[in-house]
Design a protein around this motif. Sequence first.
Motif, short mmCIF file in Angstrom:
data_model
loop_
_atom_site.label_atom_id
_atom_site.label_comp_id
_atom_site.label_asym_id
_atom_site.label_seq_id
_atom_site.Cartn_x
_atom_site.Cartn_y
_atom_site.Cartn_z
N SER A 51 0.81 -1.21 0.00
CA SER A 51 0.00 0.00 0.00
C SER A 51 0.85 1.26 0.00
N SER A 52 2.10 1.15 0.49
CA SER A 52 3.00 2.30 0.50
C SER A 52 3.35 2.77 -0.90
N ASP A 53 3.03 1.95 -1.90
CA ASP A 53 3.36 2.30 -3.28
C ASP A 53 2.11 2.61 -4.10
N LEU A 54 0.95 2.71 -3.43
CA LEU A 54 -0.30 2.85 -4.16
C LEU A 54 -0.82 4.28 -4.25
N ASP A 55 -0.35 5.16 -3.40
CA ASP A 55 -0.95 6.48 -3.32
C ASP A 55 -0.32 7.50 -4.25
N ARG A 225 10.38 4.86 -12.86
CA ARG A 225 10.52 4.96 -11.40
C ARG A 225 9.30 4.38 -10.69
N LYS A 226 8.11 4.64 -11.21
CA LYS A 226 6.89 4.10 -10.61
C LYS A 226 5.75 4.18 -11.62
N TYR A 227 4.66 3.52 -11.29
CA TYR A 227 3.45 3.60 -12.10
C TYR A 227 2.54 4.66 -11.48
N LYS A 228 2.02 5.54 -12.33
CA LYS A 228 1.13 6.58 -11.83
C LYS A 228 -0.22 5.99 -11.38
N ARG A 237 -1.67 0.82 -17.37
CA ARG A 237 -0.83 1.60 -16.46
C ARG A 237 0.07 2.57 -17.22
N THR A 238 0.34 3.70 -16.58
CA THR A 238 1.23 4.71 -17.14
C THR A 238 2.50 4.78 -16.31
#
Length: 274
Positions: A51-55, A225-228, A237-238
């Motif tokens: 969840s730390s990577d979801l927001d 770096r991450k998915y928006k 996914r972007t």
Amino acid sequence: MRKALRFKIKQPSAHYRDPKVFQNDYISTLNLPTRTSILGMITYLCDKRLSSDLDGKSSINIGVIGTYRNKSVEFSRGEKMDFWDNYRKLKGSKEREKFLKYGEYYDFYKNYKAENSILNYEVLREVELSIFFSCDDEEEYLLVKRSLENPGKYMNLGRKEDFVVPYTKGDFVEEVELLETFSASTRDAVKNRLKLKNSYIKVDLKEHEKYEEILNSGTLIALPRKYKDIKDIKENRTIEFCHYIYIGEEGIYPKNLKVNVYDNGESKEVFTWL
């Protein structure tokens, strides 16, 4: 000091694909895996999306240092992409029915005169990586720690066949303390043995004057770096890209840069968060 997990691993071979490269005949490899690849391996082991990577404002920090013996070139054979595009379009149509009794794939291949595609790609040999993981959420930090201490799944990084084994037999992960430090000058960095090498350094091109020395010391590359929109299905996914400098074995003594230091008394590893 910051608490972190360090997993020292090795791979007999690995291919870390640059998602911006789409050649059909030759695909180069990155020198190190990206943040998204490493986080993907970790979440797969945990069997849940952290969840730390979801927001969109991830509190997860990942760093990597790595070497390899050499690069080689491998190849694979397949059909060109338009073959599979046409095959998918045929599925469900009346025309498809005439293939079923003789073997759907074989007859489609013959009738549509598919062409072979030879794909050459670079592969790293005898890879060694030090990966660092830190998370503000204590519960998720412990979940990752337990998952790495007793991995219940096959671990790979890169392609499916690029399996991962611990550098020290039976020991995937250790909890370490990292020193976060800042050197105002190259002299201070040399004095404190803060040499960055075999790693990525995230840079902001809008502040090119601040990063001028680093930009002149390595290879500039845009990496995911991450998915928006990580909650969305994979096809939608972007990816958010950032600029990095890859610093090789020659290394640099950085100035005006915050770095993390792992020091076990015998060796020192210096890196920045990706």
